[in-house]
Design a protein around this motif. Structure first.
Motif: not given
Length: 274
Positions: A259-274
């Motif tokens: 889940r932590l990796l998935r959340d970081a991935t979605e932040r990256i793809l949204a252009g937000r800091p991981a």
């Protein structure tokens, strides 16, 4: 899944394992959607397969740029009513010993971008086409060289090493495979990840300077098993080493770490800091 009337998308189809898999799948009733970065090599491959009676269509995209990944996904969904098999094969290897860190066009660590972010984005874009198949397959070509991920340093600014970067990306891909399989439970779509064979003589391996230990044919057989064997045999959310079911890195069995990796991935793809 039978071999009749399938539409199969293979990324990284112009050389090595991808090319070998494409050649083996080139048969009446199968439409091949072949991705590559080099348009000349891609068109040569499609021409050769068509000369043998296959149906093959070229798709050019650089998976190191996420907008090109998105464009590839949108084109496939717009042009084909369904996709029966997606083989996420394209990848960047560890590189030669001591090679410097590389970034993608979007500023992500290159191996993380191509080996993980690209198939993550592409697969999600293709879900509508996969869901229109009777029993679609997603096959992610991973590696046994999985390594712990530092979520605080996904661009690997600190202590870069090519094998570590490669291993982190492949762990992320295996983690995504488990998450996606759980998400798609009951849809008929299976998601598997595999280490096809040990050190095949592909460009990815040869540039490391290591001696090949397996043949491309061995890797091809492993991929084809996950494409065509009964779903009851391959499972979903499973990891395979060659032709054998195996256990991936222990982190992949931890829902919180996924889940932590998935959340970081979605932040990256949204252009937000991981």
């Amino acid at each position: 899944m039978t071999t009749d009337h399938r539409t199969v998308l293979i990324t990284g189809a112009t050389s090595g394992l991808g090319s070998a898999v494409a050649e083996r799948l080139a048969a009446p009733g199968t439409t091949l959607l072949l991705h590559g970065r080099d348009p000349d090599r891609l068109h040569v491959l499609c021409h050769e397969l068509k000369e043998r009676g296959a149906t093959a269509h070229p798709y050019v995209a650089d998976l190191a740029e996420l907008e090109e990944v998105r464009d590839l996904g949108r084109r496939v969904v717009a042009e084909w009513p369904r996709v029966d098999v997606l083989i996420n094969n394209a990848g960047v290897g560890p590189g030669s010993a001591g090679a410097a860190r590389e970034l993608s066009r979007d500023g992500h660590e290159l191996r993380f971008a191509v080996n993980y972010l690209a198939p993550y984005v592409l697969t999600r874009l293709l879900l509508p086409a996969l869901e229109r198949s009777v029993a679609a397959r997603v096959v992610n070509v991973g590696s046994a060289a999985q390594a712990d991920i530092d979520l605080g340093d996904l661009t690997m600014d600190r202590g870069y090493d090519g094998w570590l970067a490669y291993g982190r990306a492949k762990l992320a891909l295996a983690s995504f495979s488990v998450d996606l399989a759980e998400e798609l439970a009951g849809t008929g779509i299976t998601v598997t990840c595999l280490h096809p064979a040990d050190l095949m003589p592909t460009r990815l391996v040869l540039e490391t300077g290591l001696r090949p230990l397996s043949t491309i044919e061995e890797g091809t057989q492993a991929v084809l098993r996950l494409v065509s064997a009964p779903a009851a045999e391959t499972g979903t959310g499973t990891y395979h080493h060659g032709l054998t079911p195996a256990e991936p890195h222990s982190d992949i069995s931890h829902p919180t770490k996924r889940r932590l990796l998935r959340d970081a991935t979605e932040r990256i793809l949204a252009g937000r800091p991981a």
